[in-house]
Design an enzyme around this catalytic site. Structure first.
Site, PDB file in Angstrom:
ATOM      1  N   ASP A 234      37.975  32.946  46.618  1.00 19.24           N
ATOM      2  CA  ASP A 234      36.978  34.000  46.765  1.00 19.24           C
ATOM      3  C   ASP A 234      37.017  34.515  48.191  1.00 19.24           C
ATOM      4  OD1 ASP A 234      34.188  35.334  46.561  1.00 19.24           O
ATOM      5  OD2 ASP A 234      34.402  34.430  44.581  1.00 19.24           O
ATOM      6  N   HIS A 275      29.955  36.890  48.900  1.00 22.38           N
ATOM      7  CA  HIS A 275      30.231  36.671  47.482  1.00 22.38           C
ATOM      8  C   HIS A 275      30.602  35.214  47.214  1.00 22.38           C
ATOM      9  CE1 HIS A 275      32.570  37.093  43.673  1.00 22.38           C
ATOM     10  NE2 HIS A 275      31.761  38.117  43.446  1.00 22.38           N
ATOM     11  N   SER A 451      30.315  37.574  37.744  1.00 20.62           N
ATOM     12  CA  SER A 451      30.654  36.741  38.900  1.00 20.62           C
ATOM     13  C   SER A 451      29.708  35.572  39.043  1.00 20.62           C
ATOM     14  CB  SER A 451      30.631  37.565  40.190  1.00 20.62           C
ATOM     15  OG  SER A 451      31.873  38.146  40.450  1.00 20.62           O
TER      16      SER A 451
END
Length: 705
Positions: A234, A275, A451
């Protein structure tokens, strides 16, 4: 070593040695499409202007949605090439020379544990596709493909209501609005974390998803507690987060995009985007520390592998391959042997994507290392779902996750197609974040999208492998899919159009895996003739491996007391017989009960009244006679045709001939295959544990036992 300058990089060449990232023979075009769901993101600082990932993940202002559910075509950043064996032996030197001769300028060279990666630029005016074709035509080139661009599937940031409760909010039950929400109003998680105490999605902050997915119930059967590690490919992870730091393996964190250790000391402290930090918390926010959230895995370790650049948070096939290669090196070297799960909440759309290098690497991780890759299935344009296939989620080797509302219905813009696999809560998921004082609840945020659903499923897989450490990926997937609950959504009914098996039920999956697991031994492999036989014997409780090990000992000799135990396991029903008179039987040892029983029933006898023969091996003809005794056929005459057809049948002892003839006629013993293709009876040969398993299985399936 030079860093790749993405502004000028046109294409990348991966030169892999024979033990490299991907077997050369596997580099054929993938049959199934692949997509990268474009999750939309809305920054809390803007009041409008949703952002959606388009071709290759380039973020642009969203346009008015249309009825079309297709996504844009993929973007590429050059090509990837694998040279053939001749070039492998030269560590990429020949390939580099060939490329330069063809006018393709090599700009960088990076060494990996498994080979070399070369970066190069096409000739002036040449497209990536043309460069790939030119490279493919060169002598000694095994395969060439585009270097695809992938984007993070951004989560939609949702501000909390003005009257949002504090983290110390009192737990309140979920009010199910469909039969897919099964959390108990009285459920109390094992974790004392404040968010985890709140099961209602209407009270903020909360962790309703722990209850909806039955993670709180699963924790009563299994917790990970460091026994399983999850690799997160990620944007990195904010490792100093108060609710993550205890579970982050900082010493092995890696920046795959820039090929260097992940830097936790600069201003972004390991995650510039946020994220990856949010994803990490859903998987492994420190549970039971009295702070914030509890990750679904209940304290799996996490390895942050940053695969995105620092400008627009995009990844490429190359950076993902570097990430996987690094992860597998951690497993092979023993630095991190218990990596069993990968989460990738990123992707790229396009029906023309054929990322064989990435797909083959993911398949290798699954088949050779027992690592499952879980991927976000995509958010369409945050208004309309896409039905195009996407990479990497829609690879056959990946688990593709779609997102659900708190009431168990589909989030309308969550992508769907036949390649999706499972669904999980994805709306308003509270987790760790990079900014302080977010919504007055500290460094936490509520985001929505696949996600967020994907790491929930990744954490569930970590729990499954913690519960059954030697489970295969196939077994774990079967447990998840077989126990999934039907999604009752009359408005957006996708049961006929989506491959999702339903809403994940983690507690049911753990129970299913524990009940259906076939013991896997380090010395029993799928290619072995006895693989199915050993699995049959162990799954039915007839035989077991060596205590305290992961070994069955298939080629070890079968001893007399072990044979008694095998019979007792299948026929003894826990019976307790008087102590046998033979003095070599240690009545305090593990075998005493089955040996006493075998002697009392007459199924086995000692050499005499004083000696049973503990520790002595059995011959194949002795095993045949024992089975004949058990079935009452020790004196039965049988058709000798099969017995006589075995070339060495005359080597059978006179006292055993009747029993062995019967055993061969009934298929209890079938002979031993020889390298030259012949089959021998080998009556006086020592029986192995695998052969004993085969004899028992044959007798049972023939209806003799």
């Amino acid at each position: 070593m030079k860093q790749i300058k993405r502004a000028s990089l046109a294409f990348v060449l991966a030169v892999v040695l024979a033990t490299g990232l991907v077997p050369a023979g596997a580099l054929t075009a993938l049959a199934e499409p692949a997509n990268t769901p474009a999750e939309t993101s809305q920054d809390s600082s803007t009041s409008s202007g949703e952002i959606t990932a388009t071709t290759g993940g380039v973020c642009q202002a969203a346009e008015e949605p249309s009825a079309d559910t297709s996504a844009s075509e993929p973007a590429t950043d050059g090509i990837l090439v694998i040279p053939s064996t001749d070039s492998w032996l030269r560590s990429g030197d020949m390939a580099e020379h060939q490329l330069e001769q063809a006018g393709l300028r090599v700009t960088d060279r990076m060494e990996t544990s498994d080979g070399v990666i070369l970066a190069a630029e096409p000739t002036e005016g040449q497209t990536d596709e043309e460069a790939a074709a030119a490279a493919q035509a060169l002598p000694g080139i095994e395969a060439a493909q585009p270097n695809y661009i992938y984007s993070l599937i951004d989560g939609v940031e949702e501000p909390a209501p003005a009257d949002a409760a504090t983290p110390e909010a009192t737990a309140s039950p979920i009010s199910p609005t469909s039969d897919t929400s099964t959390a108990s109003p009285l459920a109390t998680p094992r974790a004392n974390d404040p968010f985890a105490q709140t099961s209602s999605p209407a009270t903020n902050p909360n962790q309703y998803w722990l209850y909806n997915a039955t993670l709180t119930d699963a924790w009563n059967s299994a917790t990970t507690d460091g026994s399983v590690t999850v690799a997160i490919l990620d944007s990195g992870v904010r490792a100093n987060h108060e609710d993550l730091s205890a579970n982050v393996l900082r010493n092995v964190a890696y920046d795959a995009f820039y090929d260097k250790p992940l830097n936790f000391n600069d201003a972004n402290q390991g995650d510039l985007n946020g994220h990856g930090t949010h994803v990490a918390g859903i998987i492994a926010g420190v549970a039971n520390n009295g702070i914030g959230i509890a990750g679904g895995s209940f304290n799996a370790n996490i390895v942050p592998i940053k695969v995105t650049n620092d400008t627009d948070s995009r990844a490429t096939t190359q950076s993902l391959l570097m990430g996987y290669n690094y992860m597998l090196s951690l497993v092979k070297s023993g630095k991190c042997p218990n990596i069993r799960v990968v989460n990738m909440s990123l992707g790229g759309y396009g029906s023309d994507i054929r990322d064989s290098l990435l797909g083959s690497t993911i398949t290798r991780a699954r088949n050779e290392f027992g690592i499952v890759t879980v991927c976000a299935g995509g958010n369409g344009d945050n208004v309309t779902p896409y039905t195009d296939p996407s990479y990497p989620s829609d690879f056959a080797a990946c688990v593709s996750v779609t997102a659900l509302e708190p009431d168990g219905t589909n989030i309308v813009w969550s992508d769907y197609n036949q390649y999706k696999d499972i669904s999980a809560p994805g709306r308003s998921i509270w987790s760790t974040y990079i900014r302080q004082n977010t919504f007055a609840n500290g460094p936490y945020a509520s985001l929505s999208g696949t996600s967020m659903a994907s790491p929930l499923v990744a954490g569930a897989f970590a729990l499954l492998f913690a519960a059954v450490p030697d489970a295969t990926v196939d077994e774990a997937c079967e447990a998840v899919y077989a126990t999934a609950r039907a999604i009752n959504d009359p408005v957006n009914d996708r049961r006929q159009t989506s491959g999702s098996h339903g809403a994940i039920d983690v507690a049911a999956a753990v129970n299913y895996l524990e009940a259906h697991h076939v013991k896997h031994f380090a010395d029993v492999h799928e290619a072995d003739w006895f693989y199915d036989t050993v699995n049959y014997a162990t799954s039915n409780g007839i035989m077991n491996g060596y205590a305290g090990t992961n070994l069955f000992g298939p080629n070890d000799v079968m001893t007399r007391e072990q044979a008694a135990a095998v019979l007792y396991n299948y026929l003894g029903n826990g019976a307790i017989a008087p102590a046998a008179p033979q003095t070599d039987i240690n009545q305090a040892d593990w075998y005493a009960r089955p040996v006493n029983w075998a002697i009392a029933t007459g199924y086995m006898n000692g050499y005499d009244s004083r000696t049973f023969g503990v520790g002595d091996s059995l011959t194949r003809e002795q095993v045949a006679c024992i089975i004949a005794n058990v079935t009452g056929n020790s004196t039965t005459q049988a058709n000798p045709a099969k017995f006589n057809a075995l070339p060495d049948h005359n080597a059978t002892s006179d006292w055993a001939r009747t029993c062995v003839t019967w055993a061969v006629d009934k298929g209890v013993i079938n002979g031993v295959n020889q390298p030259d293709g012949t089959r021998l009876l080998n009556p006086g040969g020592t029986a192995t544990r695998a052969e004993m398993a085969a004899v028992i299985k044959n007798a049972i399936l023939s209806g003799l036992l």
